[in-house]
Motif scaffolding. Structure first.
Motif, PDB file in Angstrom:
ATOM      1  N   GLY A  29      41.187  42.390  37.482  1.00 46.38           N
ATOM      2  CA  GLY A  29      41.135  43.729  38.054  1.00 46.38           C
ATOM      3  C   GLY A  29      40.957  43.736  39.557  1.00 46.38           C
ATOM      4  O   GLY A  29      41.190  42.745  40.249  1.00 46.38           O
ATOM      5  N   GLU A  30      40.535  44.876  40.039  1.00 48.34           N
ATOM      6  CA  GLU A  30      40.374  45.100  41.480  1.00 48.34           C
ATOM      7  C   GLU A  30      38.906  45.317  41.802  1.00 48.34           C
ATOM      8  O   GLU A  30      38.192  45.988  41.059  1.00 48.34           O
ATOM      9  CB  GLU A  30      41.188  46.335  41.882  1.00 48.34           C
ATOM     10  CG  GLU A  30      41.130  46.660  43.350  1.00 48.34           C
ATOM     11  CD  GLU A  30      41.963  47.887  43.694  1.00 48.34           C
ATOM     12  OE1 GLU A  30      43.175  47.720  43.902  1.00 48.34           O
ATOM     13  OE2 GLU A  30      41.389  48.984  43.730  1.00 48.34           O
ATOM     14  N   ARG A  31      38.474  44.764  42.913  1.00 47.97           N
ATOM     15  CA  ARG A  31      37.134  45.010  43.444  1.00 47.97           C
ATOM     16  C   ARG A  31      37.314  45.766  44.752  1.00 47.97           C
ATOM     17  O   ARG A  31      38.269  45.515  45.482  1.00 47.97           O
ATOM     18  CB  ARG A  31      36.404  43.698  43.698  1.00 47.97           C
ATOM     19  CG  ARG A  31      36.148  42.904  42.433  1.00 47.97           C
ATOM     20  CD  ARG A  31      35.421  41.630  42.752  1.00 47.97           C
ATOM     21  NE  ARG A  31      35.167  40.856  41.545  1.00 47.97           N
ATOM     22  CZ  ARG A  31      34.515  39.715  41.533  1.00 47.97           C
ATOM     23  NH1 ARG A  31      34.051  39.203  42.658  1.00 47.97           N
ATOM     24  NH2 ARG A  31      34.326  39.081  40.394  1.00 47.97           N
ATOM     25  N   SER A  32      36.380  46.668  45.039  1.00 48.78           N
ATOM     26  CA  SER A  32      36.528  47.416  46.292  1.00 48.78           C
ATOM     27  C   SER A  32      35.178  47.719  46.937  1.00 48.78           C
ATOM     28  O   SER A  32      34.139  47.682  46.291  1.00 48.78           O
ATOM     29  CB  SER A  32      37.312  48.707  46.068  1.00 48.78           C
ATOM     30  OG  SER A  32      36.613  49.559  45.210  1.00 48.78           O
ATOM     31  N   SER A  41      40.023  46.729  49.363  1.00 44.64           N
ATOM     32  CA  SER A  41      40.240  46.437  47.944  1.00 44.64           C
ATOM     33  C   SER A  41      40.709  45.001  47.828  1.00 44.64           C
ATOM     34  O   SER A  41      41.490  44.524  48.661  1.00 44.64           O
ATOM     35  CB  SER A  41      41.308  47.360  47.358  1.00 44.64           C
ATOM     36  OG  SER A  41      40.908  48.701  47.491  1.00 44.64           O
ATOM     37  N   ALA A  42      40.237  44.310  46.784  1.00 45.89           N
ATOM     38  CA  ALA A  42      40.576  42.901  46.609  1.00 45.89           C
ATOM     39  C   ALA A  42      41.110  42.645  45.208  1.00 45.89           C
ATOM     40  O   ALA A  42      40.572  43.165  44.232  1.00 45.89           O
ATOM     41  CB  ALA A  42      39.343  42.032  46.849  1.00 45.89           C
ATOM     42  N   VAL A  43      42.183  41.869  45.147  1.00 47.50           N
ATOM     43  CA  VAL A  43      42.735  41.403  43.875  1.00 47.50           C
ATOM     44  C   VAL A  43      42.916  39.892  43.970  1.00 47.50           C
ATOM     45  O   VAL A  43      43.095  39.346  45.057  1.00 47.50           O
ATOM     46  CB  VAL A  43      44.073  42.088  43.509  1.00 47.50           C
ATOM     47  CG1 VAL A  43      43.892  43.572  43.275  1.00 47.50           C
ATOM     48  CG2 VAL A  43      45.120  41.835  44.573  1.00 47.50           C
ATOM     49  N   PHE A  44      42.857  39.241  42.816  1.00 48.69           N
ATOM     50  CA  PHE A  44      43.044  37.792  42.749  1.00 48.69           C
ATOM     51  C   PHE A  44      44.380  37.519  42.097  1.00 48.69           C
ATOM     52  O   PHE A  44      44.712  38.134  41.089  1.00 48.69           O
ATOM     53  CB  PHE A  44      41.910  37.168  41.922  1.00 48.69           C
ATOM     54  CG  PHE A  44      41.897  35.675  41.960  1.00 48.69           C
ATOM     55  CD1 PHE A  44      41.224  35.006  42.957  1.00 48.69           C
ATOM     56  CD2 PHE A  44      42.551  34.939  40.984  1.00 48.69           C
ATOM     57  CE1 PHE A  44      41.215  33.612  42.996  1.00 48.69           C
ATOM     58  CE2 PHE A  44      42.548  33.552  41.012  1.00 48.69           C
ATOM     59  CZ  PHE A  44      41.871  32.885  42.022  1.00 48.69           C
ATOM     60  N   ARG A  45      45.161  36.618  42.689  1.00 45.46           N
ATOM     61  CA  ARG A  45      46.428  36.256  42.050  1.00 45.46           C
ATOM     62  C   ARG A  45      46.428  34.766  41.751  1.00 45.46           C
ATOM     63  O   ARG A  45      45.713  33.990  42.388  1.00 45.46           O
ATOM     64  CB  ARG A  45      47.619  36.666  42.898  1.00 45.46           C
ATOM     65  CG  ARG A  45      47.990  35.762  44.022  1.00 45.46           C
ATOM     66  CD  ARG A  45      49.298  36.206  44.679  1.00 45.46           C
ATOM     67  NE  ARG A  45      49.535  35.400  45.858  1.00 45.46           N
ATOM     68  CZ  ARG A  45      50.325  35.721  46.842  1.00 45.46           C
ATOM     69  NH1 ARG A  45      50.970  36.865  46.821  1.00 45.46           N
ATOM     70  NH2 ARG A  45      50.492  34.919  47.867  1.00 45.46           N
TER      71      ARG A  45
END
Length: 151
Positions: free
Chosen positions: A82-85, A96-100
């Protein structure tokens, strides 16, 4: 213009460049402070065809600041779902942060000055960094910028 009685540090600056697209970046600059409880600074976004700046973002000196958010992202270098913000109290800066897969973190930096004003504007740019060392280095650089300490 520097408000009377404040401290301005023209030298202090942190620039984050996107690993995948180097013209995309975010710069923290023009830090000043009125008191021991907060620091004010400017944030600039750059991308092909985009330049945006908010002149007076306020960071309150307490536990839920941007550096804490970035340090938590760096500690999660193995990834998350998911997303962290995070956002400033005034909501003029949101991250906002996402991991790929492959160990990269996408940070979307959104500027939205005067979010309650009619006719306001917003701009966003996304930087991609390595989840481990680059995120830890960014967290340390932002901490030094906000506290005014030398690295």
């Amino acid at each position: 213009m520097t408000p009377p009685g404040s401290h301005l540090d023209d030298e202090a600056r942190v620039t984050i460049r996107c690993q995948d697209n180097s013209p995309v970046g975010v710069t923290f600059c023009d830090r000043f402070s009125f008191d021991a409880d907060s620091v004010h600074y400017a944030v600039e976004l750059q991308a092909p065809g985009l330049t945006a700046r908010v002149d007076e973002v306020v960071a309150w000196i307490r536990d839920s600041d941007l550096t804490t958010f970035l340090e938590e992202l760096a500690a999660g270098h193995r990834g998350w779902d998911g997303e962290r913000s995070w956002q400033t109290d005034d909501r003029d800066l949101t991250v906002s942060a996402v991991f790929r897969s492959g160990g990269y973190v996408g940070l979307t930096w959104t500027l939205r000055p005067w979010p309650q004003a009619a006719g306001g504007w917003g701009a966003s740019a996304t930087t991609w960094l390595e989840a481990g060392e680059q995120m830890a280095s960014l967290a340390a650089d932002v901490r030094h910028f906000l506290t005014g300490e030398q690295p």
